[in-house]
Design a protein around this motif. Structure first.
Motif, PDB file in Angstrom:
ATOM      1  N   GLY A  37      -5.399   4.793   4.297  1.00  0.00           N
ATOM      2  CA  GLY A  37      -4.716   5.002   3.035  1.00  0.00           C
ATOM      3  C   GLY A  37      -3.365   5.636   3.231  1.00  0.00           C
ATOM      4  N   SER A  70     -11.335   2.491  -3.186  1.00  0.00           N
ATOM      5  CA  SER A  70     -10.099   1.735  -3.379  1.00  0.00           C
ATOM      6  C   SER A  70      -9.770   1.550  -4.857  1.00  0.00           C
ATOM      7  N   ASP A  74      -7.882   2.243   1.185  1.00  0.00           N
ATOM      8  CA  ASP A  74      -8.453   0.904   1.284  1.00  0.00           C
ATOM      9  C   ASP A  74      -9.474   0.907   2.414  1.00  0.00           C
ATOM     10  N   THR A  79      -3.619   6.466  -2.159  1.00  0.00           N
ATOM     11  CA  THR A  79      -4.256   5.168  -2.249  1.00  0.00           C
ATOM     12  C   THR A  79      -5.089   4.966  -0.989  1.00  0.00           C
ATOM     13  N   ALA A 112       0.829  -1.200   0.000  1.00  0.00           N
ATOM     14  CA  ALA A 112       0.000   0.000   0.000  1.00  0.00           C
ATOM     15  C   ALA A 112       0.871   1.260   0.000  1.00  0.00           C
TER      16      ALA A 112
END
Lengths: 214, 234
Positions: B135, B165, B152, B150, B46
């Motif tokens: 994120g 996401s 999630d 990013t 990530a």
């Protein structure tokens, strides 16, 4: 042991094949619908769910069948639950350790295998009264019948909803350029119910013996 | 033997529970290291993704060691607390978010490779509709311009909130700014319609309003706690 039953006698074969068609747990017995809605947005979780249910159901069937004569009948449901719950936790832990991506996708559904009516149904209806081998075959057969429907539903939902199959793009970019759109409705759970309904309809129109007379 | 007597039933239940408990705890202990390792790899993936570096489960660790050249912990006042790479990676935002802002440990990861140069990566964590969302935001070294993001989530609704996401949602964050020209911190705000071209706004997910609001809140709180640190790096 001259009168020993062969491994794949007609009776045993039926245990495997009946759940695929005329005795299918989803379309005929209408069990396990909840998880069928939840994990069929994509093919991959559907396949993994099938394998997990197969492992749990076959093993639980064998274990319950092995101890069937020792189980006190008053707590037999609890005993079955403990066996299933223990197996499900094992599957969950193994997935987390060896197939992390998949376990993330399945997340709560692995735990929900416990509540999958097919499992308790088969334990109660079959494993408690049969020897381990037929119980094992019955478990495999029913899980396969469950998985068959899951995969069919997931195939249509993923193809029409995301334009992919097993994560690979199958609908060419040119289609999208010409204005083709993925159907977002297919990703949502209600469409799984509609697809299951269509499968039931097709199956019953082919096999009239399944139609209840009332 | 009478399998229906009370004694037998009690004994049976007790022994069964003991056996099952032993088997389960043994398995859990055996698999724990592997499971923790998986979580670490996921986190590394990530962090790299915030800068747009795609990694697989197999090569994430190698790429992380190669590209994350530095990692440190700062506090809300912008002061450096630790420069230990392992310690910064190990900071658990879930726990940190529960303690006072002044005592909170804020990790900063410094990324460097030839293709994109040097960037810093800040973790964010907040609440979505059904559970936590988190994120990583990568920023230019001026501490103002976002390079990539990013996000999630644990269990947002697929197709709606879970869209956060997706790359289509995340790529809009590139080149947004956190401070205005006078140097005032302006949290990124949610708009409906189109936010392209705006420096301080982003588009909501259609059908995912609660998740989008949670994301806005997360950016405000998490990035806000870095305000002094970001200002000092200008």
């Amino acid at each position: 042991m001259s009168n020993k039953e062969p491994l794949f006698s007609t009776k045993n074969k039926k245990l495997l094949t009946n759940p695929l068609g005329s005795d299918n747990p989803i379309t005929v017995q209408v069990l396990g619908i909840c998880s069928a809605l939840a994990v069929t947005a994509k093919l991959e979780p559907a396949v993994v769910m099938t394998i997990s249910v197969m492992a749990v159901l076959a093993l639980a069937n064998v274990i319950v069948s092995l101890i069937r004569n020792t189980i006190p009948s008053r707590i037999r449901i609890i005993v079955q639950l403990v066996v299933v719950a223990a197996l499900v936790i094992l599957v969950d832990q193994v997935l987390k350790a060896f197939a992390y991506d998949v376990s993330k996708q399945l997340s709560v559904f692995v735990g929900l295998i416990i509540t999958n009516c097919i499992i308790m149904g088969r334990l109660e209806a079959f494993a408690l009264g049969n020897k381990p081998l037929p119980a094992f075959l019955d478990g495999i057969g029913n899980a396969a019948g469950y998985g068959l429907i899951l995969v069919i539903v997931a195939f249509f939902r993923e193809l029409l909803g995301s334009g992919t199959l097993y994560g690979f793009k199958v609908i060419p970019q040119a289609f999208y350029d010409m204005g083709y759109q993925n159907n977002g409705l297919m990703i949502l759970p209600p469409m799984a119910l509609v697809v299951v309904g269509i499968i039931i309809w097709v199956q019953r129109s082919k096999d009239k013996s399944l139609i209840e007379s009332n | 033997m009478n399998t229906n007597s009370n004694t037998y039933t009690f004994l049976y239940a007790s022994v069964m529970v003991l056996i099952v408990a032993a088997v389960l705890s043994f398995t859990a202990l055996q698999l724990k290291p592997r499971q923790n390792k998986n979580k670490e790899i996921e986190k590394k993936q990530a962090i790299l993704k915030a800068v747009g570096v795609a990694s697989t489960f197999a090569d994430a660790e190698k790429l992380y060691d190669q590209y994350i050249v530095e990692a440190k912990i700062v506090n809300a006042a912008g002061a450096l607390i630790s420069e230990d790479k392992e310690e910064a990676f190990g900071v658990d935002l879930k726990k940190e978010n529960k303690i006072d802002l002044t005592d909170r440990k804020l990790p900063v990861f410094i990324f460097q490779n030839e293709a994109v140069g040097k960037k810093m990566i800040l973790p964010v964590r907040g609440k979505g509709m059904w559970g936590p969302i988190w994120g990583y935001i990568s920023m230019e070294l001026d501490g103002n311009t976002i390079y990539g993001a990013t996000f999630d989530h644990q269990g947002e609704t697929p197709g709606l909130g879970a869209e956060i996401s997706k790359p289509e949602f995340q790529k809009q964050f590139a080149s947004k700014q956190l401070f205005d020209q006078s140097g005032k911190f302006i949290p990124l705000a949610l708009v409906k319609g189109t936010a392209s071209g705006h420096l301080h706004e982003f588009d909501a997910v259609s059908g995912g309003t609660v998740t989008s609001k949670g994301l806005e809140e997360m950016l405000l709180k998490s990035l806000g706690s870095y305000e002094k640190f970001l200002k000092s790096s200008k």
